[in-house]
Design a protein around this motif. Structure first.
Motif, mmCIF file in Angstrom:
data_model
loop_
_atom_site.group_PDB
_atom_site.id
_atom_site.type_symbol
_atom_site.label_atom_id
_atom_site.label_comp_id
_atom_site.label_asym_id
_atom_site.label_seq_id
_atom_site.Cartn_x
_atom_site.Cartn_y
_atom_site.Cartn_z
ATOM 1 N N LYS A 153 17.340 70.712 7.393
ATOM 2 C CA LYS A 153 18.164 69.676 8.014
ATOM 3 C C LYS A 153 18.730 70.177 9.344
ATOM 4 O O LYS A 153 18.754 69.447 10.336
ATOM 5 C CB LYS A 153 19.305 69.275 7.079
ATOM 6 N N ALA A 154 19.157 71.434 9.382
ATOM 7 C CA ALA A 154 19.692 72.015 10.614
ATOM 8 C C ALA A 154 18.609 72.119 11.685
ATOM 9 O O ALA A 154 18.863 71.844 12.866
ATOM 10 C CB ALA A 154 20.298 73.383 10.335
ATOM 11 N N ILE A 155 17.403 72.499 11.283
ATOM 12 C CA ILE A 155 16.296 72.590 12.252
ATOM 13 C C ILE A 155 15.962 71.201 12.789
ATOM 14 O O ILE A 155 15.772 71.025 13.998
ATOM 15 C CB ILE A 155 15.060 73.255 11.608
ATOM 16 N N ASN A 156 15.914 70.200 11.909
ATOM 17 C CA ASN A 156 15.601 68.842 12.346
ATOM 18 C C ASN A 156 16.690 68.246 13.225
ATOM 19 O O ASN A 156 16.427 67.333 13.999
ATOM 20 C CB ASN A 156 15.338 67.939 11.143
ATOM 21 N N ALA A 157 17.921 68.751 13.102
ATOM 22 C CA ALA A 157 19.023 68.249 13.918
ATOM 23 C C ALA A 157 19.026 68.836 15.330
ATOM 24 O O ALA A 157 19.773 68.370 16.187
ATOM 25 C CB ALA A 157 20.356 68.545 13.236
ATOM 26 N N LEU A 158 18.186 69.840 15.568
ATOM 27 C CA LEU A 158 18.120 70.432 16.905
ATOM 28 C C LEU A 158 17.615 69.419 17.920
ATOM 29 O O LEU A 158 16.863 68.495 17.583
ATOM 30 C CB LEU A 158 17.167 71.637 16.916
ATOM 31 N N ASN A 159 18.015 69.624 19.160
ATOM 32 C CA ASN A 159 17.498 68.846 20.268
ATOM 33 C C ASN A 159 15.969 68.996 20.292
ATOM 34 O O ASN A 159 15.450 70.075 20.045
ATOM 35 C CB ASN A 159 18.121 69.379 21.562
ATOM 36 N N THR A 160 15.248 67.932 20.595
ATOM 37 C CA THR A 160 13.774 67.967 20.605
ATOM 38 C C THR A 160 13.252 69.063 21.525
ATOM 39 O O THR A 160 12.259 69.719 21.213
ATOM 40 C CB THR A 160 13.208 66.603 21.046
ATOM 41 N N GLU A 161 13.937 69.271 22.631
ATOM 42 C CA GLU A 161 13.525 70.298 23.596
ATOM 43 C C GLU A 161 13.536 71.688 22.967
ATOM 44 O O GLU A 161 12.738 72.544 23.327
ATOM 45 C CB GLU A 161 14.470 70.259 24.800
ATOM 46 N N LEU A 162 14.435 71.920 22.012
ATOM 47 C CA LEU A 162 14.510 73.202 21.320
ATOM 48 C C LEU A 162 13.707 73.202 20.024
ATOM 49 O O LEU A 162 13.107 74.208 19.651
ATOM 50 C CB LEU A 162 15.972 73.549 20.994
ATOM 51 N N LYS A 163 13.693 72.060 19.338
ATOM 52 C CA LYS A 163 13.062 71.974 18.017
ATOM 53 C C LYS A 163 11.547 72.167 18.089
ATOM 54 O O LYS A 163 10.981 72.873 17.245
ATOM 55 C CB LYS A 163 13.390 70.629 17.366
ATOM 56 N N VAL A 164 10.897 71.570 19.071
ATOM 57 C CA VAL A 164 9.432 71.621 19.125
ATOM 58 C C VAL A 164 8.929 73.057 19.300
ATOM 59 O O VAL A 164 8.116 73.531 18.498
ATOM 60 C CB VAL A 164 8.893 70.677 20.221
ATOM 61 N N PRO A 165 9.410 73.813 20.322
ATOM 62 C CA PRO A 165 8.908 75.190 20.432
ATOM 63 C C PRO A 165 9.317 76.065 19.245
ATOM 64 O O PRO A 165 8.531 76.904 18.798
ATOM 65 C CB PRO A 165 9.520 75.720 21.725
ATOM 66 N N PHE A 166 10.526 75.855 18.716
ATOM 67 C CA PHE A 166 10.979 76.656 17.577
ATOM 68 C C PHE A 166 10.119 76.382 16.350
ATOM 69 O O PHE A 166 9.709 77.304 15.646
ATOM 70 C CB PHE A 166 12.458 76.362 17.272
ATOM 71 N N SER A 167 9.824 75.121 16.081
ATOM 72 C CA SER A 167 8.983 74.764 14.935
ATOM 73 C C SER A 167 7.571 75.317 15.090
ATOM 74 O O SER A 167 6.969 75.780 14.113
ATOM 75 C CB SER A 167 8.932 73.252 14.766
ATOM 76 N N ILE B 221 13.434 79.058 22.374
ATOM 77 C CA ILE B 221 13.444 79.596 21.017
ATOM 78 C C ILE B 221 14.713 80.410 20.788
ATOM 79 O O ILE B 221 15.347 80.323 19.729
ATOM 80 C CB ILE B 221 12.170 80.429 20.748
ATOM 81 N N PHE B 222 15.130 81.159 21.797
ATOM 82 C CA PHE B 222 16.370 81.936 21.703
ATOM 83 C C PHE B 222 17.567 81.011 21.497
ATOM 84 O O PHE B 222 18.414 81.250 20.625
ATOM 85 C CB PHE B 222 16.547 82.782 22.973
ATOM 86 N N PHE B 223 17.637 79.936 22.305
ATOM 87 C CA PHE B 223 18.752 79.005 22.184
ATOM 88 C C PHE B 223 18.723 78.258 20.846
ATOM 89 O O PHE B 223 19.770 77.967 20.261
ATOM 90 C CB PHE B 223 18.780 78.016 23.349
ATOM 91 N N ALA B 224 17.528 77.973 20.344
ATOM 92 C CA ALA B 224 17.412 77.326 19.034
ATOM 93 C C ALA B 224 17.955 78.248 17.950
ATOM 94 O O ALA B 224 18.682 77.806 17.052
ATOM 95 C CB ALA B 224 15.953 76.959 18.749
#
Length: 107
Positions: A50-64, A90-93
């Motif tokens: 849930k926390a990962i999905n709540a990330l901003n798309t700009e951060l979520k896509v590279p992190f995922s 990825i660092f900011f995520a």
């Protein structure tokens, strides 16, 4: 030159690695110490997702993508952004997730 040689060698070794697809990974006798099979463990996994999905798309896509096993340079190529941008996102995520999940710890 030495590092280029070593990097090229590792790249060749990775591409020549053969994975035996005939092995039945489902029925392996592996001890599961992760704790994810308990109700508390599954709840924690749901909260983390849930926390990962709540990330901003700009951060979520590279992190995922990174969690899925992509390398930094592969992510940069797929998203058409510079390598440094991928690393910083990825660092900011990770920082955001650490803030949100600060109460979770393995004990």
């Amino acid at each position: 030159m030495r590092n280029i040689f070593i990097n090229n060698y590792h790249k060749i070794v990775r591409t020549q690695t053969v994975v035996d697809q005939s092995v039945d990974l489902y029925n392996l006798d592996v001890i599961n110490d992760s704790g994810f099979d308990s109700p508390d463990g599954s709840y924690q996994i749901q909260e983390i997702n849930k926390a990962i999905n709540a990330l901003n798309t700009e951060l979520k896509v590279p992190f995922s993508m990174y969690l899925s096993g992509y390398k930094y340079n592969e992510i940069a190529d797929k998203l058409n952004v510079p390598l440094g941008t991928v690393k910083s996102r990825i660092f900011f995520a990770r920082q955001e997730l650490q803030k949100v999940l600060k109460d979770f710890h393995q004990g």
